[in-house]
Scaffold this active site. Structure first.
Site, PDB file in Angstrom:
ATOM      1  N   GLY A  10       0.859  -1.246   0.189  1.00 42.66           N
ATOM      2  CA  GLY A  10      -0.015   0.145   0.138  1.00 42.66           C
ATOM      3  C   GLY A  10       0.769   1.280  -0.054  1.00 42.66           C
ATOM      4  N   THR A  83      -7.719  -1.439   9.551  1.00 43.52           N
ATOM      5  CA  THR A  83      -9.073  -0.956   9.790  1.00 43.52           C
ATOM      6  C   THR A  83      -9.850  -2.058  10.266  1.00 43.52           C
ATOM      7  OG1 THR A  83      -9.563  -1.458   7.426  1.00 43.52           O
ATOM      8  CG2 THR A  83      -9.386   0.808   8.019  1.00 43.52           C
ATOM      9  N   GLY A 140     -18.717   4.255  10.951  1.00 47.70           N
ATOM     10  CA  GLY A 140     -18.163   3.197  10.714  1.00 47.70           C
ATOM     11  C   GLY A 140     -16.814   3.108  11.166  1.00 47.70           C
ATOM     12  N   GLN A 141     -16.300   4.103  11.477  1.00 48.30           N
ATOM     13  CA  GLN A 141     -14.720   4.269  12.122  1.00 48.30           C
ATOM     14  C   GLN A 141     -14.586   4.993  13.472  1.00 48.30           C
ATOM     15  OE1 GLN A 141     -12.614   5.731   8.491  1.00 48.30           O
ATOM     16  NE2 GLN A 141     -11.630   3.626   8.613  1.00 48.30           N
ATOM     17  N   TYR A 144     -11.125   3.849  14.312  1.00 45.92           N
ATOM     18  CA  TYR A 144      -9.902   4.291  13.414  1.00 45.92           C
ATOM     19  C   TYR A 144      -9.848   5.988  13.343  1.00 45.92           C
ATOM     20  CZ  TYR A 144      -7.419   4.554   8.838  1.00 45.92           C
ATOM     21  OH  TYR A 144      -6.767   4.815   7.610  1.00 45.92           O
TER      22      TYR A 144
HETATM   23  N1  CAA Z   1     -19.801   7.606   3.867  1.00 44.65           N
HETATM   24  C1  CAA Z   1     -21.246   7.575   3.893  1.00 44.65           C
HETATM   25  N2  CAA Z   1     -22.225   6.722   4.216  1.00 44.65           N
HETATM   26  C2  CAA Z   1     -21.757   5.631   4.678  1.00 44.65           C
HETATM   27  C3  CAA Z   1     -20.328   5.145   4.749  1.00 44.65           C
HETATM   28  C4  CAA Z   1     -19.457   6.085   4.350  1.00 44.65           C
HETATM   29  N3  CAA Z   1     -17.964   5.929   4.397  1.00 44.65           N
HETATM   30  N4  CAA Z   1     -20.205   3.837   5.093  1.00 44.65           N
HETATM   31  C5  CAA Z   1     -21.518   3.371   5.306  1.00 44.65           C
HETATM   32  N5  CAA Z   1     -22.220   4.508   4.993  1.00 44.65           N
HETATM   33  C6  CAA Z   1     -23.759   4.349   5.035  1.00 44.65           C
HETATM   34  C7  CAA Z   1     -24.171   3.225   3.934  1.00 44.65           C
HETATM   35  O1  CAA Z   1     -24.358   3.687   2.964  1.00 44.65           O
HETATM   36  C8  CAA Z   1     -25.652   2.939   4.679  1.00 44.65           C
HETATM   37  O2  CAA Z   1     -26.637   3.868   4.385  1.00 44.65           O
HETATM   38  P1  CAA Z   1     -28.137   3.616   3.822  1.00 44.65           P
HETATM   39  O3  CAA Z   1     -28.641   2.453   5.049  1.00 44.65           O
HETATM   40  O4  CAA Z   1     -28.635   4.653   3.485  1.00 44.65           O
HETATM   41  O5  CAA Z   1     -27.760   2.439   2.701  1.00 44.65           O
HETATM   42  C9  CAA Z   1     -25.391   2.859   6.220  1.00 44.65           C
HETATM   43  O6  CAA Z   1     -24.136   3.869   6.406  1.00 44.65           O
HETATM   44  C10 CAA Z   1     -25.204   1.490   6.624  1.00 44.65           C
HETATM   45  O7  CAA Z   1     -24.119   0.860   6.212  1.00 44.65           O
HETATM   46  P2  CAA Z   1     -24.065  -0.525   5.833  1.00 44.65           P
HETATM   47  O8  CAA Z   1     -25.423  -1.096   5.339  1.00 44.65           O
HETATM   48  O9  CAA Z   1     -22.770  -1.084   4.934  1.00 44.65           O
HETATM   49  O10 CAA Z   1     -23.866  -1.167   7.326  1.00 44.65           O
HETATM   50  P3  CAA Z   1     -22.896  -2.542   7.833  1.00 44.65           P
HETATM   51  O11 CAA Z   1     -23.148  -2.534   9.173  1.00 44.65           O
HETATM   52  O12 CAA Z   1     -23.257  -3.676   6.931  1.00 44.65           O
HETATM   53  O13 CAA Z   1     -21.650  -2.024   7.832  1.00 44.65           O
HETATM   54  C11 CAA Z   1     -19.712  -0.466   7.805  1.00 44.65           C
HETATM   55  C12 CAA Z   1     -20.836  -0.671   8.083  1.00 44.65           C
HETATM   56  C13 CAA Z   1     -18.737  -1.673   7.994  1.00 44.65           C
HETATM   57  C14 CAA Z   1     -19.269   0.736   8.256  1.00 44.65           C
HETATM   58  C15 CAA Z   1     -19.734  -0.478   5.980  1.00 44.65           C
HETATM   59  O14 CAA Z   1     -20.593   0.467   5.648  1.00 44.65           O
HETATM   60  C16 CAA Z   1     -18.162   0.142   5.680  1.00 44.65           C
HETATM   61  O15 CAA Z   1     -17.193  -0.533   5.366  1.00 44.65           O
HETATM   62  N6  CAA Z   1     -17.991   1.216   5.104  1.00 44.65           N
HETATM   63  C17 CAA Z   1     -17.079   2.074   4.873  1.00 44.65           C
HETATM   64  C18 CAA Z   1     -16.559   3.084   6.152  1.00 44.65           C
HETATM   65  C19 CAA Z   1     -15.373   3.901   5.493  1.00 44.65           C
HETATM   66  O16 CAA Z   1     -15.475   4.955   4.867  1.00 44.65           O
HETATM   67  N7  CAA Z   1     -14.094   3.295   5.898  1.00 44.65           N
HETATM   68  C20 CAA Z   1     -12.891   3.724   5.167  1.00 44.65           C
HETATM   69  C21 CAA Z   1     -11.995   2.625   4.875  1.00 44.65           C
HETATM   70  S1  CAA Z   1     -10.510   3.443   4.106  1.00 44.65           S
HETATM   71  C22 CAA Z   1      -9.465   4.160   5.253  1.00 44.65           C
HETATM   72  O17 CAA Z   1      -9.811   3.955   6.415  1.00 44.65           O
HETATM   73  C23 CAA Z   1      -8.290   4.766   4.709  1.00 44.65           C
HETATM   74  C24 CAA Z   1      -8.404   6.280   5.133  1.00 44.65           C
HETATM   75  O18 CAA Z   1      -7.616   6.636   5.958  1.00 44.65           O
HETATM   76  C25 CAA Z   1      -9.225   7.217   4.317  1.00 44.65           C
END
Ligand code: CAA
Length: 235
Positions: A10, A83, A140-141, A144
């Site tokens: 990465g 994460t 969701g973080q 983090y």
């Molecule tokens: N931004 C905005 N909305 C988000 C979101 C995000 N990043 N992540 C989830 N949501 C929303 C979903 O779209 C969903 O909305 P609806 O119900 O209106 O469809 C709601 O939140 C619930 O999400 P899930 O249905 O996916 O719920 P879950 O319990 O199955 O999963 C989760 C939750 C694990 C947080 C999953 O949604 C996920 O992995 N989301 C991404 C979180 C994210 O942005 N992580 C960043 C990773 S990259 C990183 O960390 C590097 C960095 O430094 C930038």
């Protein structure tokens, strides 16, 4: 001599390669993925060392061994991170502690054993890879975002202590970069909820973060300390 934690995959892999290109002797630390680390070493010729940065004793003994074998480490890039995303109502103690230990406690574990040597030599460069999500928070973080915001506090405090000793301590806050970590985000969330908020309209490249590290690591960046360099496509 530069050490990059999480330096074989990465953003870390791009940082290791960029520092090597600049003439540093680079050691890339990694914790788990032997196959990726061996391939990285074969492709780049960069020395790889395996230990877990959430373990203080492992950091201390490995850093001591590297300094005895190769020489003093002047540049430390605290990049290793994981994460364990979950909505808070589903977050477990394991999700919380794994992320805090790897992403925040590692800064103490890696920096403390090198600090006395940097002070004695009146030179050091410490660069911590934080995140946009430590600046703005991310659903969701909670784990983090807390760790990454903690990285920024660490940098601001330690910069004040290092200033009189020629040691700079800075943070870089990448936005969403096209690595395995970001591509693991569910596709519909990435496409509908994240990409539309990035004004430049794309994910970043790991090399775009590596360039920031090279800049902060250089001798000419001695007046920049306690800073947060943001590279997130305008987000
Ligand atoms: N931004 C905005 N909305 C988000 C979101 C995000 N990043 N992540 C989830 N949501 C929303 C979903 O779209 C969903 O909305 P609806 O119900 O209106 O469809 C709601 O939140 C619930 O999400 P899930 O249905 O996916 O719920 P879950 O319990 O199955 O999963 C989760 C939750 C694990 C947080 C999953 O949604 C996920 O992995 N989301 C991404 C979180 C994210 O942005 N992580 C960043 C990773 S990259 C990183 O960390 C590097 C960095 O430094 C930038």
């Amino acid at each position: 001599i530069a050490i990059v934690t999480g330096g074989t995959r990465g953003i870390g892999a791009a940082i290791s390669k960029a520092l090597k290109q600049e003439g540093y002797r680079v050691i890339a630390n990694y914790a788990g993925n032997d196959e990726a680390a061996h391939k990285f070493k074969a492709d780049t010729g960069i020395d790889v060392r395996k230990w877990d940065v959430s373990d203080y004793a492992a950091c201390e003994s490995n850093l001591k061994a590297i300094e005895n074998e190769i020489g003093p480490i002047d540049t430390l890039v605290n990049n290793a991170g994981i994460t364990r995303d979950a909505m808070f109502h589903k977050m477990t103690p394991e999700h919380w502690y794994q992320v805090i230990n790897t992403n925040l406690n590692s800064l103490f574990n890696m920096t403390r054993p090198l600090w006395d040597g940097m002070r004695a030599r009146n030179f050091g460069r410490i660069i911590c890879i934080s995140s946009i999500n430590g600046q703005k928070g991310q659903m969701g973080q909670a784990n983090y975002s807390a760790a990454k915001a903690g990285d920024i506090g660490f940098v601001k405090a330690l910069a004040q202590e290092g200033a009189a000793k020629g040691i700079t301590v800075n943070a870089i806050c990448p936005g969403y970069i096209g690595t395995e970590m970001v591509l693991a985000v569910p596709k519909d969330v990435l496409e509908k909820r994240i990409l539309p908020h990035i004004p430049v309209g794309r994910l970043g490249e790991p090399e775009e973060i590596a360039r920031c590290v090279v800049f902060l690591a250089s001798d000419q960046s001695g007046f920049i300390t306690g800073a947060t360099l943001t590279a997130n496509g305008g987000q």
